[in-house]
Design an enzyme around this catalytic site. Structure first.
Site, PDB file in Angstrom:
ATOM      1  N   ARG A 191      10.558  -2.217  11.285  1.00  0.00           N
ATOM      2  CA  ARG A 191       9.803  -1.572  12.226  1.00  0.00           C
ATOM      3  C   ARG A 191       9.449  -2.094  13.580  1.00  0.00           C
ATOM      4  O   ARG A 191       9.504  -3.348  13.359  1.00  0.00           O
ATOM      5  CB  ARG A 191       8.302  -1.288  11.346  1.00  0.00           C
ATOM      6  CG  ARG A 191       8.278  -0.073  10.464  1.00  0.00           C
ATOM      7  CD  ARG A 191       7.172  -0.110   9.620  1.00  0.00           C
ATOM      8  NE  ARG A 191       5.885  -0.342  10.163  1.00  0.00           N
ATOM      9  CZ  ARG A 191       4.585  -0.051   9.576  1.00  0.00           C
ATOM     10  NH1 ARG A 191       4.721   0.359   8.517  1.00  0.00           N
ATOM     11  NH2 ARG A 191       3.760  -0.495  10.328  1.00  0.00           N
ATOM     12  N   LYS A 247       0.786  -1.259   0.078  1.00  0.00           N
ATOM     13  CA  LYS A 247       0.173   0.055   0.040  1.00  0.00           C
ATOM     14  C   LYS A 247       0.889   1.283  -0.018  1.00  0.00           C
ATOM     15  O   LYS A 247       0.413   2.133  -0.749  1.00  0.00           O
ATOM     16  CB  LYS A 247      -0.888  -0.022   1.271  1.00  0.00           C
ATOM     17  CG  LYS A 247      -2.350  -0.172   1.170  1.00  0.00           C
ATOM     18  CD  LYS A 247      -3.062   0.013   2.345  1.00  0.00           C
ATOM     19  CE  LYS A 247      -2.585  -0.962   3.410  1.00  0.00           C
ATOM     20  NZ  LYS A 247      -2.234  -0.557   4.752  1.00  0.00           N
ATOM     21  N   ARG A 306      -1.927  -7.946  13.726  1.00  0.00           N
ATOM     22  CA  ARG A 306      -2.364  -6.866  12.780  1.00  0.00           C
ATOM     23  C   ARG A 306      -3.132  -7.365  11.964  1.00  0.00           C
ATOM     24  O   ARG A 306      -4.309  -7.189  11.373  1.00  0.00           O
ATOM     25  CB  ARG A 306      -1.169  -6.143  12.362  1.00  0.00           C
ATOM     26  CG  ARG A 306      -0.837  -4.985  13.292  1.00  0.00           C
ATOM     27  CD  ARG A 306       0.603  -4.784  12.755  1.00  0.00           C
ATOM     28  NE  ARG A 306       0.957  -4.031  11.789  1.00  0.00           N
ATOM     29  CZ  ARG A 306       2.092  -4.074  10.970  1.00  0.00           C
ATOM     30  NH1 ARG A 306       3.060  -4.907  11.420  1.00  0.00           N
ATOM     31  NH2 ARG A 306       2.361  -3.516   9.756  1.00  0.00           N
ATOM     32  N   ARG A 334      10.722  -6.784   5.515  1.00  0.00           N
ATOM     33  CA  ARG A 334      10.523  -5.203   5.239  1.00  0.00           C
ATOM     34  C   ARG A 334      11.412  -4.485   6.278  1.00  0.00           C
ATOM     35  O   ARG A 334      11.551  -5.129   7.276  1.00  0.00           O
ATOM     36  CB  ARG A 334       9.170  -4.803   5.391  1.00  0.00           C
ATOM     37  CG  ARG A 334       8.860  -3.445   5.457  1.00  0.00           C
ATOM     38  CD  ARG A 334       7.467  -2.946   5.280  1.00  0.00           C
ATOM     39  NE  ARG A 334       6.752  -3.110   6.307  1.00  0.00           N
ATOM     40  CZ  ARG A 334       5.362  -2.792   6.598  1.00  0.00           C
ATOM     41  NH1 ARG A 334       4.659  -2.257   5.463  1.00  0.00           N
ATOM     42  NH2 ARG A 334       4.708  -2.812   7.620  1.00  0.00           N
ATOM     43  N   ARG A 383      -9.972   2.256   8.638  1.00  0.00           N
ATOM     44  CA  ARG A 383      -9.570   0.864   9.178  1.00  0.00           C
ATOM     45  C   ARG A 383     -10.746   0.147   9.913  1.00  0.00           C
ATOM     46  O   ARG A 383     -10.639  -1.221  10.077  1.00  0.00           O
ATOM     47  CB  ARG A 383      -8.517   0.852   9.887  1.00  0.00           C
ATOM     48  CG  ARG A 383      -7.120   0.530   9.201  1.00  0.00           C
ATOM     49  CD  ARG A 383      -6.077   0.612  10.266  1.00  0.00           C
ATOM     50  NE  ARG A 383      -5.022  -0.137  10.189  1.00  0.00           N
ATOM     51  CZ  ARG A 383      -3.640   0.335   9.420  1.00  0.00           C
ATOM     52  NH1 ARG A 383      -3.764   1.608   9.041  1.00  0.00           N
ATOM     53  NH2 ARG A 383      -2.706  -0.284   9.613  1.00  0.00           N
TER      54      ARG A 383
HETATM   55  P1  AMP Z   1       0.492   1.233   9.171  1.00  0.00           P
HETATM   56  O1  AMP Z   1       1.655   2.188   9.002  1.00  0.00           O
HETATM   57  O2  AMP Z   1      -0.943   1.811   8.543  1.00  0.00           O
HETATM   58  O3  AMP Z   1       0.287  -0.062   9.267  1.00  0.00           O
HETATM   59  O4  AMP Z   1      -0.001   1.741  10.532  1.00  0.00           O
HETATM   60  C1  AMP Z   1       0.866   1.544  11.828  1.00  0.00           C
HETATM   61  C2  AMP Z   1       0.078   1.517  13.042  1.00  0.00           C
HETATM   62  O5  AMP Z   1      -0.459   2.759  13.193  1.00  0.00           O
HETATM   63  C3  AMP Z   1      -1.096   0.389  12.965  1.00  0.00           C
HETATM   64  O6  AMP Z   1      -0.702  -0.727  13.476  1.00  0.00           O
HETATM   65  C4  AMP Z   1      -2.027   1.120  14.152  1.00  0.00           C
HETATM   66  O7  AMP Z   1      -1.577   0.688  15.205  1.00  0.00           O
HETATM   67  C5  AMP Z   1      -1.730   2.502  13.879  1.00  0.00           C
HETATM   68  N1  AMP Z   1      -2.759   2.988  12.802  1.00  0.00           N
HETATM   69  C6  AMP Z   1      -2.493   3.625  11.660  1.00  0.00           C
HETATM   70  N2  AMP Z   1      -3.758   3.790  10.953  1.00  0.00           N
HETATM   71  C7  AMP Z   1      -4.711   3.712  11.896  1.00  0.00           C
HETATM   72  C8  AMP Z   1      -6.144   3.657  11.612  1.00  0.00           C
HETATM   73  N3  AMP Z   1      -6.678   4.167  10.633  1.00  0.00           N
HETATM   74  N4  AMP Z   1      -6.731   3.309  12.758  1.00  0.00           N
HETATM   75  C9  AMP Z   1      -6.203   2.760  13.880  1.00  0.00           C
HETATM   76  N5  AMP Z   1      -5.048   2.618  14.080  1.00  0.00           N
HETATM   77  C10 AMP Z   1      -4.201   3.064  13.120  1.00  0.00           C
END
Ligand code: AMP
Length: 229
Positions: free
Chosen positions: A162, A17, A173, A130, A93
């Site tokens: 990460r 993404k 996740r 990653r 989400r």
């Molecule tokens: P990502 O980089 O999009 O995988 O986001 C990393 C982390 O940020 C996720 O595992 C959540 O803990 C938090 N996060 C990001 N976007 C959201 C969202 N829309 N709703 C809730 N938590 C989020």
């Protein structure tokens, strides 16, 4: 002239993404709005939001809807997003976030929602390999590292794994994705906004596929194709 777009990109963690959103934001000349990147920046600069979000993020849990959508609302109210649109990455989400997004955009609405579809086995492999620049967020992997060992090609920052790319957090996740985010596919199908794109294969081909699918869906809504498609 290339027209802008108001686009949400959905997909499992590790579906590519982030990479595709950057490419699509260049294609449509709109900002890439990534909730994960915004939260990581908040954690790094130790803002109130960052302090509340950090432990949830490290455990692979979701940050509360209101915190996320207040942050999204603030970003989408900036001039660039208001005039040309955005590629929204990482939100919504949950169904509650999707409803709040509709309210934020009213009286306008989203143009499209693109789902990047990649099999779970592939995302598991990608996530554990990653690596990411902790300064600018550029993605790398064990099989495609930066030119000089773990120094970012783009900004010279440190390239690391990460904190939430551990096996335990990845499992959590993906489980949350299945429970909370998958229902969004129905939600946006019913709104007649969903375009599914096969996200497997090399990133350039996936972008071409995504642009073709997006342009076809926009044309079906009666919108002229963007010039650079
Ligand atoms: P990502 O980089 O999009 O995988 O986001 C990393 C982390 O940020 C996720 O595992 C959540 O803990 C938090 N996060 C990001 N976007 C959201 C969202 N829309 N709703 C809730 N938590 C989020």
């Amino acid at each position: 002239m290339v027209s802008g777009v108001r686009l949400v990109v959905l997909g499992k963690q590790g579906a590519g993404k982030g990479t595709q959103c950057v490419r699509l934001s260049h294609h449509y000349v709109v900002p890439h709005v990534s909730t994960g990147d915004m939260l990581r920046a908040a954690v790094k600069s130790r803002t109130g939001l960052g302090l509340r979000a950090q432990s949830l993020m490290d455990a692979g849990e979701l940050v509360p809807d209101d915190l996320i959508m207040d942050m999204v609302q603030e970003r989408l109210s900036e001039a660039d997003a208001r005039s040309r649109g955005f590629v929204l990455d990482g939100a919504p989400r949950t169904i509650a976030q999707a409803k709040r997004l509709d309210e934020i955009l009213a009286p306008e609405r989203l143009d499209l929602v693109s789902d990047l579809d990649v099999p779970t086995q592939v995302v598991l492999r990608r996530l554990s390999a990653r690596r990411v620049c902790e300064d600018c967020g550029t993605n790398y992997s064990l099989s495609s590292p930066p030119t000089v060992r773990w120094i970012c090609d783009v900004c010279g920052g440190q390239v690391v794994q990460r904190d939430d790319d551990t096996e335990e957090a990845i499992t959590r996740r993906l489980e949350l994705y299945r429970r909370q985010t998958l229902p969004l596919l129905d939600f946006y199908t019913q709104a007649n906004l969903l375009v599914t794109v096969n996200g497997s294969g090399d990133p350039e081909r996936v972008t071409r596929r995504a642009v073709r699918a997006i342009e076809a869906a926009l044309a079906a809504q009666g919108r002229p194709p963007s010039e650079s498609s």
